[in-house]
Every structure is written in C-alpha cells, then in structure tokens.
Motif scaffolding. Sequence first.
Motif, mmCIF file in Angstrom:
data_model
loop_
_atom_site.group_PDB
_atom_site.id
_atom_site.type_symbol
_atom_site.label_atom_id
_atom_site.label_comp_id
_atom_site.label_asym_id
_atom_site.label_seq_id
_atom_site.Cartn_x
_atom_site.Cartn_y
_atom_site.Cartn_z
ATOM 1 N N LYS A 44 0.850 -1.194 0.000
ATOM 2 C CA LYS A 44 0.000 0.000 0.000
ATOM 3 C C LYS A 44 0.879 1.235 0.000
ATOM 4 C CE LYS A 44 -3.759 -2.321 2.335
ATOM 5 N NZ LYS A 44 -4.570 -2.417 3.538
ATOM 6 N N SER A 45 0.314 2.367 -0.347
ATOM 7 C CA SER A 45 1.077 3.606 -0.478
ATOM 8 C C SER A 45 1.688 4.085 0.841
ATOM 9 C CB SER A 45 0.200 4.708 -1.072
ATOM 10 O OG SER A 45 -0.892 4.963 -0.216
ATOM 11 N N ASN A 46 1.190 3.619 1.984
ATOM 12 C CA ASN A 46 1.744 4.047 3.276
ATOM 13 C C ASN A 46 2.857 3.117 3.751
ATOM 14 O OD1 ASN A 46 0.245 1.798 3.923
ATOM 15 N ND2 ASN A 46 -0.824 2.736 5.641
ATOM 16 N N ALA A 47 3.488 2.387 2.830
ATOM 17 C CA ALA A 47 4.594 1.467 3.118
ATOM 18 C C ALA A 47 4.153 0.291 3.982
ATOM 19 C CB ALA A 47 5.778 2.196 3.748
ATOM 20 N N THR A 48 2.911 -0.137 3.802
ATOM 21 C CA THR A 48 2.424 -1.344 4.464
ATOM 22 C C THR A 48 2.501 -2.480 3.455
ATOM 23 O OG1 THR A 48 0.970 -0.124 5.942
ATOM 24 C CG2 THR A 48 0.419 -2.429 5.556
ATOM 25 N N ILE A 49 3.099 -3.590 3.884
ATOM 26 C CA ILE A 49 3.264 -4.728 2.993
ATOM 27 C C ILE A 49 2.720 -5.986 3.658
ATOM 28 C CG2 ILE A 49 5.626 -5.128 3.809
ATOM 29 C CD1 ILE A 49 6.313 -6.145 0.965
ATOM 30 N N GLY A 86 4.092 0.709 7.694
ATOM 31 C CA GLY A 86 4.689 2.027 7.835
ATOM 32 C C GLY A 86 6.195 2.092 7.928
ATOM 33 N N ASP A 87 6.905 1.126 7.432
ATOM 34 C CA ASP A 87 8.368 1.108 7.481
ATOM 35 C C ASP A 87 8.890 1.005 6.047
ATOM 36 O OD1 ASP A 87 11.080 0.449 7.658
ATOM 37 O OD2 ASP A 87 10.806 -1.008 9.259
ATOM 38 N N ARG A 88 9.218 2.150 5.448
ATOM 39 C CA ARG A 88 9.646 2.165 4.042
ATOM 40 C C ARG A 88 10.913 1.331 3.807
ATOM 41 N NH1 ARG A 88 6.301 5.145 1.392
ATOM 42 N NH2 ARG A 88 5.304 6.971 2.303
ATOM 43 N N ALA A 92 11.041 -2.028 1.542
ATOM 44 C CA ALA A 92 11.997 -2.143 0.432
ATOM 45 C C ALA A 92 12.852 -3.396 0.596
ATOM 46 C CB ALA A 92 12.877 -0.903 0.359
ATOM 47 N N TYR A 93 13.280 -3.687 1.817
ATOM 48 C CA TYR A 93 14.082 -4.888 2.097
ATOM 49 C C TYR A 93 13.307 -6.145 1.698
ATOM 50 C CZ TYR A 93 16.415 -8.469 4.982
ATOM 51 O OH TYR A 93 17.041 -9.603 5.433
ATOM 52 N N LEU A 94 12.053 -6.230 2.116
ATOM 53 C CA LEU A 94 11.240 -7.407 1.794
ATOM 54 C C LEU A 94 11.015 -7.531 0.290
ATOM 55 C CD1 LEU A 94 8.589 -7.279 4.661
ATOM 56 C CD2 LEU A 94 10.578 -8.782 4.478
ATOM 57 N N LEU A 95 10.642 -6.432 -0.361
ATOM 58 C CA LEU A 95 10.388 -6.466 -1.807
ATOM 59 C C LEU A 95 11.638 -6.808 -2.612
ATOM 60 C CD1 LEU A 95 7.963 -3.511 -2.557
ATOM 61 C CD2 LEU A 95 7.582 -5.952 -2.945
ATOM 62 N N ARG A 120 11.301 -6.647 13.029
ATOM 63 C CA ARG A 120 12.649 -6.265 12.602
ATOM 64 C C ARG A 120 12.986 -7.014 11.323
ATOM 65 N NH1 ARG A 120 17.209 -7.729 16.667
ATOM 66 N NH2 ARG A 120 18.077 -9.165 15.169
ATOM 67 N N THR A 121 13.694 -6.344 10.423
ATOM 68 C CA THR A 121 14.173 -6.992 9.200
ATOM 69 C C THR A 121 15.679 -7.148 9.293
ATOM 70 O OG1 THR A 121 14.327 -4.843 8.075
ATOM 71 C CG2 THR A 121 12.308 -6.109 7.750
ATOM 72 N N GLY A 122 16.207 -8.170 8.648
ATOM 73 C CA GLY A 122 17.648 -8.440 8.685
ATOM 74 C C GLY A 122 18.007 -9.341 9.837
ATOM 75 N N LEU A 123 19.288 -9.627 9.947
ATOM 76 C CA LEU A 123 19.767 -10.502 11.023
ATOM 77 C C LEU A 123 19.609 -9.782 12.306
ATOM 78 C CD1 LEU A 123 22.946 -12.019 9.391
ATOM 79 C CD2 LEU A 123 20.847 -13.214 9.959
#
Length: 123
Positions: A44-49, A86-88, A92-95, A120-123
Amino acid sequence: MPSAKFSLTLAAATMILAAAPAEASPRSYQLICKGGGAMLATVKSNATISLRFSPGGDAGVVQAGQCTWVDRGFREGEPNVLSLAGDRDGTAYLLDNMLSGDRFYVHVYNDSNGRMVVTRTGL
C-alpha cells in the motif's frame, strides 16, 4: 486550598500509573525466507506490505518462495503472511529480496489474526 487537593490527586494518579504493569510487546522470533517462487506481495502507499509465502517444513532450510523458523519447521495452522506497516526501509528490504530470489531474515510474532507481524528486518 484547591491547589493542595489537585497536588494530592496528581500524586495519587502518578503512584497508580507507576504501579500499573507496562504493556509489553510480544516476543519476536526469527524466520529465514527465500524470495521468488510463489511468494506474493501486496503493498500500500503508506509502506504497508503483506507478503504471502509457503511454510517451510525443516528448520533453516528454505526453497524459493518459502519461510521457516531458524530452529524448526512451520506447524499446522501457523500464519503464512508477513505483515509490516509504515516502514519504508523494511518494505523495500522485503520487496527487493522477494524479487531477487535472495535469502532474507525477519523477526516476527503471530498476531493470532492470520499474520506474522514483522518487528525487525535483517539478522
């Protein structure tokens, strides 16, 4: 005299709030995922994935389009949707990893509403 009454009330309220238990955030656990395959993202446009994946059956072993726990496979009934709001940078990391077919890591908790909420994303 009214100010003394207010101060007493304020002091009592402060003590009550201090004694109340703080609401703790749910504990998160690490997943390892591999993009590609049948993995599907809705953004979504509000950085929700929302990222739908296939549950992996073995600890730490993932094929394209799968996620699994680093210490065990998925259990029957565990959600197969990652949700991040809400975390751009996280979106982006997930996409990026989904589209490139690379391995990626997320820390999540089960919200009991059919989603694994990413903390959290990443290690």
